[in-house]
Design an enzyme around this catalytic site. Structure first.
Site, mmCIF file in Angstrom:
data_model
loop_
_atom_site.group_PDB
_atom_site.id
_atom_site.type_symbol
_atom_site.label_atom_id
_atom_site.label_comp_id
_atom_site.label_asym_id
_atom_site.label_seq_id
_atom_site.Cartn_x
_atom_site.Cartn_y
_atom_site.Cartn_z
ATOM 1 N N ASP A 177 -5.896 -8.635 -3.770
ATOM 2 C CA ASP A 177 -4.739 -9.102 -4.540
ATOM 3 C C ASP A 177 -5.219 -9.718 -5.856
ATOM 4 O O ASP A 177 -6.215 -10.451 -5.894
ATOM 5 C CB ASP A 177 -3.936 -10.129 -3.733
ATOM 6 N N HIS A 198 3.969 -2.768 1.369
ATOM 7 C CA HIS A 198 2.577 -3.206 1.482
ATOM 8 C C HIS A 198 2.468 -4.334 2.484
ATOM 9 O O HIS A 198 3.407 -5.113 2.671
ATOM 10 C CB HIS A 198 2.030 -3.655 0.120
ATOM 11 N N LEU A 199 1.297 -4.400 3.084
ATOM 12 C CA LEU A 199 0.983 -5.469 4.033
ATOM 13 C C LEU A 199 -0.019 -6.402 3.371
ATOM 14 O O LEU A 199 -1.060 -5.953 2.883
ATOM 15 C CB LEU A 199 0.374 -4.856 5.293
ATOM 16 N N ASN A 205 6.669 -8.679 2.858
ATOM 17 C CA ASN A 205 7.840 -9.285 2.240
ATOM 18 C C ASN A 205 8.879 -8.204 1.955
ATOM 19 O O ASN A 205 8.540 -7.130 1.469
ATOM 20 C CB ASN A 205 7.457 -9.963 0.919
HETATM 21 P P1 AMP Z 1 5.011 -9.031 -2.874
HETATM 22 O O1 AMP Z 1 5.501 -10.332 -3.446
HETATM 23 O O2 AMP Z 1 4.986 -9.017 -1.364
HETATM 24 O O3 AMP Z 1 5.735 -7.848 -3.459
HETATM 25 O O4 AMP Z 1 3.478 -8.945 -3.282
HETATM 26 C C1 AMP Z 1 3.006 -8.262 -4.386
HETATM 27 C C2 AMP Z 1 1.570 -8.685 -4.531
HETATM 28 O O5 AMP Z 1 0.908 -7.737 -5.339
HETATM 29 C C3 AMP Z 1 1.382 -10.051 -5.187
HETATM 30 O O6 AMP Z 1 0.624 -10.888 -4.329
HETATM 31 C C4 AMP Z 1 0.637 -9.734 -6.483
HETATM 32 O O7 AMP Z 1 -0.309 -10.712 -6.832
HETATM 33 C C5 AMP Z 1 -0.018 -8.404 -6.145
HETATM 34 N N1 AMP Z 1 -0.291 -7.550 -7.284
HETATM 35 C C6 AMP Z 1 0.549 -7.205 -8.282
HETATM 36 N N2 AMP Z 1 -0.046 -6.386 -9.154
HETATM 37 C C7 AMP Z 1 -1.304 -6.190 -8.692
HETATM 38 C C8 AMP Z 1 -2.426 -5.442 -9.140
HETATM 39 N N3 AMP Z 1 -2.374 -4.710 -10.271
HETATM 40 N N4 AMP Z 1 -3.561 -5.497 -8.424
HETATM 41 C C9 AMP Z 1 -3.627 -6.221 -7.302
HETATM 42 N N5 AMP Z 1 -2.598 -6.941 -6.803
HETATM 43 C C10 AMP Z 1 -1.458 -6.929 -7.495
#
Ligand code: AMP
Ligand code: ZN
Length: 113
Positions: A29, A99-100, A86
């Site tokens: 992440d 995603h998990l 989420n």
């Molecule tokens: P959610 O809130 O469950 O949709 O989680 C999305 C997650 O993706 C968050 O924890 C972000 O920090 C992560 N995220 C967003 N863009 C990227 C990226 N380019 N590379 C890695 N993680 C990301």
């Protein structure tokens, strides 16, 4: 148009990949909430948990098997870890490609905030 996680899956956006096979990719992440914070996705685009179908059962179940493997590889199997999907606004979903989250390496509270 590809979403941001599809772009990670197709390597159009760089990420720190920790696992990959034909169906899945897992990467660190970008804003880690714990020492271990890995995002595990199916390469197939599904917007959210609301859109899984019965035919996706094996694919979605596979996310947990990969979480188990990465948790072991990153040394948190015994200390513990959390897996989170989420869905939508109240859960704070930001990226609409299912995603998990695999989170570990520190003590966490329950219930979540
Ligand atoms: P959610 O809130 O469950 O949709 O989680 C999305 C997650 O993706 C968050 O924890 C972000 O920090 C992560 N995220 C967003 N863009 C990227 C990226 N380019 N590379 C890695 N993680 C990301
Ligand atoms: Zn996508």
């Amino acid at each position: 148009m590809e979403c941001i996680f599809c772009k990670i899956a197709t390597k159009k956006i760089a990420s720190k990949i920790v696992f990959e096979d034909d169906e899945y990719i897992a990467f660190n992440d970008i804003k880690p909430q714990a020492p271990v914070h890995v995002i595990i996705i199916p390469k197939k685009h599904i917007d959210s948990l609301n859109y899984i179908e019965k035919e996706d059962n094996a694919l979605i179940g596979g996310l947990l098997n990969i979480a188990k493997k990465i948790a072991y590889d990153q040394g948190v199997s015994e200390t513990g870890y959390r897996t989170v999907i989420n869905c939508n606004k109240d859960a704070g979903q930001e990226v609409f490609h299912i995603h998990l989250h695999l989170i570990g390496g520190r003590k966490m509270s329950w219930p979540p905030g």
